[in-house]
Design a protein around this motif. Structure first.
Motif: not given
Length: 378
Positions: A239-248
């Motif tokens: 949720x968080x790590x992948x969410x931040x990682x894919x977007x940024x």
């Protein structure tokens, strides 16, 4: 020169029983919330959501969700938000509900928050929505000037969902590092609108590492609806790590191939993460990744229950016309596959897709893993 950019939600909250704090956090965002949830989700979670909002002296108003984040559904929800006069809209449900609410909240000019009921995608944290056609095909990405103001995840709610959804989230999240490292090599712009930051790329890699260390143990625990430290780590990675990682950190071939797969009816019924996993494997083949890396990826994701063959996506190597549709859609001019550090043409994707079938079958046979089961679209 483009600046380096990192974006993120205003607040992220995760833990067992977090639903009971929902009203407390939502009250910091507005006084007239509108909840969007389908009848199934509301049936098992509505009481706790209502109780939490009432304890925070917030009114409870709910709108249903039509099932697909299509242009028509987004427009309908935006109208409901305006009619209600909501100053914050809360999505309660899976990635489709969340994407529809973010897009509708933007159109209606209100704040938005997300309460994912499963850790199946990285949609809850992002400032974009994936919009689909009415029959489930990829239509477009919509980008917004901000991320959700609040992302709240109740770990027990996630653990109560069928384990297949956590598995799907792992498939989606594993792509994050593969795509971020490709974007870092190419110097392409990310979904955040700038060059990748060291932070975004590092978070993408951390997501990968957490999943390799914890995913199999976490899936076993969720099959028994238990919350363990491994489950908490995987929820955060998905949720968080992948969410931040894919977007940024950046998207590349894996998600573009996912979008291509949605263009053919044979793949309908597969989850987002299942299609992304096949995209990740195809990206590794396109990159000419080391054999050991490909073998480890096939073995690991097969053990998790993710597809690694065309057969499991309802496709066949002797149907080049259908595979050509996938390849052409994956390499459309605006697709993220062009963030790869080399040119990728439709013919390249087609060749990689075809080669994946025999390659994965051989790896699975050598590792004594199950034979692929054909997917039947529904």
């Amino acid at each position: 020169m483009s600046a380096r950019t990192l974006i993120s939600p205003g607040r992220y909250v995760q833990g067992r029983g977090a639903v009971h704090q929902l009203g407390e956090y939502l009250a910091q965002l507005g006084s007239t919330p509108l909840i969007v949830a389908d009848d199934l989700v509301w049936g098992f979670l509505g009481h706790d959501v209502e109780d939490s909002l009432r304890k925070a002296d917030l009114p409870v108003h709910r709108a249903g969700f039509g099932g697909v984040p299509s242009e028509n559904e987004v427009d309908r929800l935006a109208g409901v938000i305006r009619e209600h006069g909501a100053d914050v809209v809360l999505a309660v449900g899976g990635g489709s509900t969340i994407d529809a609410v973010k897009a509708a909240g933007f159109l209606a000019g209100t704040r938005w928050a997300t309460f994912p009921t499963m850790a199946s995608t990285d949609a809850p944290c992002s400032a974009l929505s994936v919009i689909y056609t009415e029959d489930g095909g990829f239509s477009e990405y919509r980008f917004f000037p901000r991320n959700p103001d609040l992302v709240l995840v109740d770990s027990q709610v996630v653990a109560n969902a069928p384990a297949q959804f956590l598995v799907a989230g792992v498939g989606d999240a594993l792509a994050t590092w593969l795509e971020a490292r490709a974007t870092a090599q190419s110097g392409a712009r990310t979904m955040a609108g700038g060059l990748p930051t060291l932070t975004g790329t590092a978070l993408a890699k951390l997501s990968w590492e957490v999943l390799w260390d914890n995913a199999i143990e976490a899936v076993d625990a969720v099959r028994e609806h238990q919350v363990t430290p491994a489950v908490e780590r995987v929820i955060e990675a998905n949720t968080l790590l992948s969410g931040l990682g894919f977007e940024s950190g950046g998207l590349a071939a894996a998600h573009a191939i996912h979008n291509g797969l949605t263009a053919v009816g044979a793949t309908h019924g597969l989850t987002h993460g299942q299609k992304v996993n096949l995209g990740s494997l195809t990206q590794l083949v396109l990159e000419g990744a080391p054999s050991a890396e490909i073998r480890e990826f096939v073995e690991f994701t097969t053990r998790l229950g993710l597809p690694t063959t065309l057969t499991e996506a309802g496709l066949r190597t002797d149907d080049p016309d259908t595979l050509r549709i996938v390849a052409d859609a994956a390499t459309a001019p605006a697709e993220t596959i062009h963030s790869m550090p080399f040119e990728v043409r439709g013919e390249d994707v087609l060749a990689a897709l075809v080669s994946v079938e025999r390659l994965a079958r051989r790896i699975r046979a050598d590792a004594k893993l199950p034979e692929p089961v054909p997917h039947r679209a529904h």
